[in-house]
Structures are given as C-alpha cells and as structure tokens.
Design an enzyme around this catalytic site. Sequence first.
Site, PDB file in Angstrom:
ATOM      1  CG  ASN A  20      -0.434  -0.305   2.915  1.00 48.11           C
ATOM      2  OD1 ASN A  20       0.779  -0.548   2.530  1.00 48.11           O
ATOM      3  ND2 ASN A  20      -0.348   0.520   3.704  1.00 48.11           N
ATOM      4  CB  ILE A  87       6.827  -9.629   7.221  1.00 48.03           C
ATOM      5  CG1 ILE A  87       7.370 -10.353   6.171  1.00 48.03           C
ATOM      6  CG2 ILE A  87       5.451 -10.566   7.813  1.00 48.03           C
ATOM      7  CD1 ILE A  87       8.506 -11.095   7.427  1.00 48.03           C
ATOM      8  CB  CYS A 124       6.408   4.527   7.105  1.00 48.01           C
ATOM      9  SG  CYS A 124       6.294   2.829   6.331  1.00 48.01           S
ATOM     10  N   PRO A 126       7.747   0.839  11.573  1.00 49.71           N
ATOM     11  CG  PRO A 126       7.048  -1.346  13.231  1.00 49.71           C
ATOM     12  CD  PRO A 126       7.007  -0.128  12.191  1.00 49.71           C
ATOM     13  NE  ARG A 151       3.767   7.525   8.227  1.00 49.12           N
ATOM     14  CZ  ARG A 151       4.187   6.442   8.787  1.00 49.12           C
ATOM     15  NH1 ARG A 151       5.090   6.104   9.443  1.00 49.12           N
ATOM     16  NH2 ARG A 151       3.134   5.929   9.258  1.00 49.12           N
TER      17      ARG A 151
END
Length: 155
Positions: A20, A87, A124, A126, A151
């Site tokens: 995404n 993941i 972005c 972790p 962010r």
Amino acid sequence: QEHFGGLKGLTIAWIGDGNNVLQSFLTSAAKLGMHLRIATPRGFEPDLRIIKITEQNSKEYGTKLLLTTDPLEAADSANVLVTDTWISMGQEGEKKERLKAFQGYQITMKTAKSAASNWTFLHCLPRKPEEVDDEVFYSPRSLVFQEAENRKWTV
C-alpha cells in the site's frame, strides 16, 4: 521536499514489496513531477490497476516509470531510496516465504553506490534489519526520523 527544496525532477527508487505504501507513491509521484524506479520480487508487484494509472500519469506529466526485479537497476541514479516492511500485518504466516523471496533486496551501501551522489533514504518505520542495514539506516543520509516527525504532524 523539505530536504531537496522541491520534488520536480527527483528520482525515487522503491526497493521491496508492492504494498500500500508503494501504491501511494505510484498514484502521486508523477503528478508531483517525480520519476519512479521500482524493484519488487516476482509475485510481489503492486496492483496492475494502479500500475496502469501510473503509466497514464507518467505520460501526462512527462515523468519516467521503471518496473524491474533488480534492486540495483532501480537504485541507479535515484535521489531517494525507499523501502517498507516486507511482512505487513496479517502476513505473519508468510514470513519464511517472504524473507526467501526478498533475499537481495536489503538496502545497503552497495545499493547506494548505484544511486545519485545526493541520495537519501526513507522508511516509514518500524524497520527490520533485513530491509535496510544499520549503515544506511543510521547514516547522515537517512531521513527516517524527520519522516516520522512529519508523519506525526499529519496525524
């Protein structure tokens, strides 16, 4: 934009999963005048519908789009090297398969040698060490903490 003073003409290299976050880059980069060079393993490409929209946007806005499976090809002359988790939530059961598929996709100083002389790194968070090594992640070229702060202000 904060680091380079503008976005137009920058080349972004995405190395990793066609997730995404990449699809957000795909839908916006050309409209902002940025070129995209994307390396994903076979079977982990972004959504084909998003790619088609991006190809149309690239033609309309005069930017370039490269899709490859070769991380060094994607990094070639890039101003920004970007990756994200391999993941995502809900994919934990695929961890072993995914780590095998993404071998060779870790962003390292070897990857950065292919990039532009003014390269930077984004993630972005972790971050996992298999996605980017410590040398790149903690280097002065890494903008991950500024990215995280920016962010925060959007929330």
